[in-house]
Design an enzyme around this catalytic site. Structure first.
Site, PDB file in Angstrom:
ATOM      1  N   LEU A  34       0.821  -1.219   0.000  1.00 47.66           N
ATOM      2  CA  LEU A  34       0.000   0.000   0.000  1.00 47.66           C
ATOM      3  C   LEU A  34       0.848   1.260   0.000  1.00 47.66           C
ATOM      4  CD1 LEU A  34      -2.774  -1.093   2.522  1.00 47.66           C
ATOM      5  CD2 LEU A  34      -2.702  -1.396   0.045  1.00 47.66           C
ATOM      6  N   ALA A  36       0.419   5.918  -0.678  1.00 45.41           N
ATOM      7  CA  ALA A  36      -0.463   7.054  -0.378  1.00 45.41           C
ATOM      8  C   ALA A  36      -1.745   7.029  -1.217  1.00 45.41           C
ATOM      9  CB  ALA A  36       0.299   8.353  -0.610  1.00 45.41           C
ATOM     10  N   HIS A  38      -3.508   4.353  -2.205  1.00 44.63           N
ATOM     11  CA  HIS A  38      -4.477   3.457  -1.555  1.00 44.63           C
ATOM     12  C   HIS A  38      -5.074   4.122  -0.314  1.00 44.63           C
ATOM     13  CE1 HIS A  38      -1.765   0.273  -3.424  1.00 44.63           C
ATOM     14  NE2 HIS A  38      -2.950  -0.038  -3.917  1.00 44.63           N
ATOM     15  N   GLN A  62      -4.906 -12.364 -12.710  1.00 49.69           N
ATOM     16  CA  GLN A  62      -4.813 -11.194 -13.578  1.00 49.69           C
ATOM     17  C   GLN A  62      -3.406 -10.912 -14.078  1.00 49.69           C
ATOM     18  OE1 GLN A  62      -6.239  -8.598 -10.218  1.00 49.69           O
ATOM     19  NE2 GLN A  62      -4.908  -7.105 -11.150  1.00 49.69           N
ATOM     20  N   GLN A 162      -9.417  -0.231 -16.085  1.00 46.50           N
ATOM     21  CA  GLN A 162      -9.949  -1.113 -15.033  1.00 46.50           C
ATOM     22  C   GLN A 162     -11.167  -0.471 -14.369  1.00 46.50           C
ATOM     23  OE1 GLN A 162      -7.675  -3.451 -11.931  1.00 46.50           O
ATOM     24  NE2 GLN A 162      -8.141  -1.664 -10.684  1.00 46.50           N
TER      25      GLN A 162
HETATM   26  O1  PAF Z   1      -6.101  -2.473  -8.915  1.00 50.26           O
HETATM   27  C1  PAF Z   1      -5.760  -3.492  -8.275  1.00 50.26           C
HETATM   28  O2  PAF Z   1      -4.967  -3.440  -7.320  1.00 50.26           O
HETATM   29  C2  PAF Z   1      -6.318  -4.845  -8.674  1.00 50.26           C
HETATM   30  O3  PAF Z   1      -6.477  -4.921 -10.046  1.00 50.26           O
HETATM   31  C3  PAF Z   1      -7.620  -5.203  -7.943  1.00 50.26           C
HETATM   32  C4  PAF Z   1      -8.739  -4.236  -8.282  1.00 50.26           C
HETATM   33  C5  PAF Z   1      -7.382  -5.183  -6.442  1.00 50.26           C
HETATM   34  C6  PAF Z   1      -8.067  -6.603  -8.342  1.00 50.26           C
HETATM   35  O4  PAF Z   1      -7.112  -7.558  -7.995  1.00 50.26           O
END
Ligand code: PAF
Length: 293
Positions: A34, A36, A38, A62, A162
């Site tokens: 994580l 800033a 997040h 992914q 996304q």
């Molecule tokens: O953006 C991200 O960190 C990832 O793509 C997510 C949305 C947590 C899905 O794994």
């Protein structure tokens, strides 16, 4: 004190108790490491809901490159500490088998019929460069939404495409409400990303060329230029000044007429999107043109 839960079943129970108590719940899905950016999503979730929770799961579905998955930074204890510091109510993690019980094959891979269709926004750009990426994102986000059933879910604009994919997914599911939040940047302009940790300090500074290119396109837009090719050429010209940057794409899209192909001719609205690599580290960034003015 933050509640730290080690599996999705416990997280589902905690979230159900919040709902039963009539509390609204803001959810921030993450892959950990994580930063800033997040934490700003968590703060926003706390402002708009009675409680905020975060998932930390490096989702293997992914990743199209094993080395990217293997080198993705992981430090759950530090993540928990940071989240506690901003007043986050709960954080949870889990394994692929816990998220998808009875849906894996004998080698621990998700069976193809359990993948979630990512929708039309997944075509082109990231969808073209990273085979299967958005199928993996849609599949885990769908499952995370099932676990938490939040009121609101928070995503960063850095992952522009996304954000479109998950907004469409949430619409098809009938919730939650998706909030897309501004990009957090390092002092020299580089968009904050967990992958930045893998860049040496001097490369981090050179990587600010991506932001400079986006700002240059925005300045051109500010002069009244609306031609998609002229704007894309400005992006590419600035990016070409940094020989260490291996460009994957530098393109424009109309945010309200999203499609897999780059548009030509005059644009009414535009977002500029860039992806490329410094060595093994892949970076993406974007800017909605004219947004700052
Ligand atoms: O953006 C991200 O960190 C990832 O793509 C997510 C949305 C947590 C899905 O794994």
């Amino acid at each position: 004190m933050i509640e730290r839960l080690e599996n999705p079943a416990a997280a589902a129970e905690w979230s159900a108790a919040q709902r039963a108590a009539g509390r609204t719940l803001g959810f921030v899905p993450t892959m950990g490491a994580l930063h800033a950016g997040h934490l700003s999503l968590v703060r926003r979730a706390l402002e708009e809901n009675d409680a905020a929770c975060v998932s930390v799961f490096v989702n293997p579905l992914q990743f199209d490159e094993a080395q990217d998955f293997d080198h993705y930074p992981r430090d759950f204890a530090r993540d928990v500490e940071l989240l506690d510091g901003v007043g986050c109510s709960m954080v949870f993690t889990g394994t692929l088998a816990q998220f998808f019980p009875d849906e894996l094959d004998a080698d621990g891979r998700l069976l193809p019929q359990h993948y979630v269709e990512p929708g039309a926004a997944a075509a082109g750009l990231e969808g073209a460069c990273r085979s299967g990426h958005f199928e993996g994102v849609a599949t885990i986000v769908d499952r995370l939404f099932d676990v938490v059933q939040p009121t609101h879910a928070y995503f960063g604009q850095k992952d522009y495409q996304q954000a479109l994919v998950v907004t469409d997914l949430a619409r098809r599911r009938g919730g939650p409400k998706v909030r897309v939040c501004p990009i957090a940047r390092e002092p020299h302009g580089l968009a904050r990303s967990s992958r930045n940790e893998r860049l040496p300090a001097d490369v981090r500074e050179r990587a600010a060329v991506i932001h400079r290119a986006l700002v240059a396109a925005d300045q051109l837009w500010g002069t009244g230029e609306r031609d998609a090719d002229a704007l894309a050429s400005r992006l590419s010209a600035v990016l070409a000044t940094e020989p260490g940057f291996e460009l994957e794409y530098a393109e424009l899209r109309d945010p309200r007429a999203w499609g897999p192909e780059a548009p030509h001719g005059s644009l009414e609205r535009a977002v500029a999107l860039v992806a490329g690599r410094f060595g093994p580290v892949r970076l993406i960034d974007n800017l909605v043109l004219g947004d700052a003015s």
